[in-house]
Design a protein around this motif. Structure first.
Motif, short mmCIF file in Angstrom:
data_model
loop_
_atom_site.label_atom_id
_atom_site.label_comp_id
_atom_site.label_asym_id
_atom_site.label_seq_id
_atom_site.Cartn_x
_atom_site.Cartn_y
_atom_site.Cartn_z
N LEU A 60 69.42 -26.33 -20.55
CA LEU A 60 70.76 -25.94 -21.08
C LEU A 60 71.82 -26.33 -19.77
CD1 LEU A 60 70.27 -23.03 -23.28
CD2 LEU A 60 70.36 -25.15 -23.80
N GLY A 61 71.37 -26.19 -18.80
CA GLY A 61 72.15 -26.25 -17.67
C GLY A 61 71.58 -26.71 -16.39
N GLU A 62 72.42 -26.38 -15.21
CA GLU A 62 72.22 -26.71 -14.09
C GLU A 62 71.00 -25.77 -13.18
OE1 GLU A 62 72.90 -29.69 -12.15
OE2 GLU A 62 73.62 -30.18 -14.01
N GLU A 63 70.83 -25.66 -12.12
CA GLU A 63 69.95 -25.10 -11.51
C GLU A 63 70.14 -23.49 -11.87
OE1 GLU A 63 68.76 -26.84 -7.22
OE2 GLU A 63 70.58 -25.62 -7.24
N GLN A 64 69.09 -22.62 -12.01
CA GLN A 64 69.17 -21.51 -12.19
C GLN A 64 68.28 -20.47 -11.57
OE1 GLN A 64 69.43 -20.00 -16.38
NE2 GLN A 64 69.37 -22.18 -17.03
N PRO A 65 69.00 -19.42 -11.02
CA PRO A 65 67.91 -18.39 -9.92
C PRO A 65 66.97 -17.58 -11.12
CG PRO A 65 70.24 -17.85 -10.14
CD PRO A 65 70.12 -19.10 -10.97
N GLU A 67 67.30 -16.58 -2.45
CA GLU A 67 67.18 -16.94 -3.67
C GLU A 67 66.51 -18.19 -4.08
OE1 GLU A 67 70.68 -16.02 -6.70
OE2 GLU A 67 70.53 -18.17 -6.04
N THR A 68 65.64 -18.37 -4.96
CA THR A 68 64.97 -19.44 -5.44
C THR A 68 65.47 -19.90 -6.64
OG1 THR A 68 62.81 -19.00 -4.33
CG2 THR A 68 62.81 -20.82 -6.09
N ARG A 69 66.00 -21.33 -6.85
CA ARG A 69 66.56 -21.72 -7.84
C ARG A 69 65.71 -22.88 -8.28
NH1 ARG A 69 73.12 -22.04 -6.93
NH2 ARG A 69 73.42 -20.03 -5.86
N TYR A 70 65.72 -22.88 -9.74
CA TYR A 70 64.92 -23.85 -10.55
C TYR A 70 65.72 -24.66 -11.40
CZ TYR A 70 61.36 -20.73 -9.12
OH TYR A 70 60.59 -19.73 -8.27
N LYS A 71 65.23 -25.98 -11.46
CA LYS A 71 65.79 -26.74 -12.03
C LYS A 71 64.82 -27.84 -13.16
CE LYS A 71 69.08 -30.64 -11.80
NZ LYS A 71 70.04 -31.41 -10.97
N LEU A 72 65.00 -28.24 -14.39
CA LEU A 72 64.20 -28.89 -14.91
C LEU A 72 64.06 -30.32 -14.76
CD1 LEU A 72 62.32 -29.04 -17.64
CD2 LEU A 72 64.53 -29.77 -18.87
N ASN A 114 61.64 -28.12 -10.59
CA ASN A 114 61.75 -28.49 -9.25
C ASN A 114 62.27 -27.19 -8.63
OD1 ASN A 114 60.53 -30.98 -9.04
ND2 ASN A 114 62.65 -31.74 -9.93
N ASP A 115 62.10 -26.68 -7.67
CA ASP A 115 62.69 -25.48 -7.12
C ASP A 115 63.20 -25.77 -5.55
OD1 ASP A 115 60.36 -25.48 -5.56
OD2 ASP A 115 59.87 -23.26 -5.86
N ARG A 116 64.25 -24.95 -5.39
CA ARG A 116 64.83 -24.85 -3.88
C ARG A 116 65.21 -23.71 -3.46
NH1 ARG A 116 70.44 -26.03 -2.81
NH2 ARG A 116 71.44 -25.86 -4.83
N LYS A 117 65.13 -23.37 -2.10
CA LYS A 117 65.58 -22.12 -1.82
C LYS A 117 67.13 -22.14 -1.31
CE LYS A 117 61.91 -19.57 -1.10
NZ LYS A 117 61.72 -18.25 -1.69
#
Length: 109
Positions: free
Chosen positions: A28-33, A69-74, A62-65
């Motif tokens: 539904l959107g961009e990266e989410q924590p 906080e860790t943010r997740y993206k599809l 995919n994730d990134r710090k």
């Protein structure tokens, strides 16, 4: 990882309804924590994190710090394997239904 193992991992990953919901939320959107994703489920942060790890291992997330906080993206590209598999059986059932329809029409004559 071989293509067969990757496909199995993708199918295993999407087999769980919580993981399918996570995929939907990320689509539904961009990266989410993690804390925003966790707020959507009746389970704790650790459980959601474990589901995200499975999705990550299948290549779906995919994730990134960012600070603490860790943010997740599809990453939806591995879902192509699922789409291809479903498309094959969709054609299979369409062809069989067409033949069944033809047989039923012949019986009516």
């Amino acid at each position: 990882m071989s293509e067969i193992n990757q496909m199995r991992d993708v199918f295993d990953a999407i087999a769980d309804p919580t993981r399918r919901q996570l995929i939907h939320l990320l689509a539904l959107g961009e990266e989410q924590p993690l804390h925003e994703l966790t707020s959507q489920f009746p389970m704790g942060r650790t459980a959601v994190s474990k589901h995200l790890t499975i999705l990550k291992e299948a290549g779906l997330v995919n994730d990134r710090k960012v600070g603490r906080e860790t943010r997740y993206k599809l990453n939806a590209s591995p879902l192509r394997e699922v789409q291809d598999w479903v498309a094959f059986y969709s054609k299979f059932w369409s062809a069989n239904m067409l033949r069944l329809n033809q047989l039923l029409e012949e019986e009516d004559l």
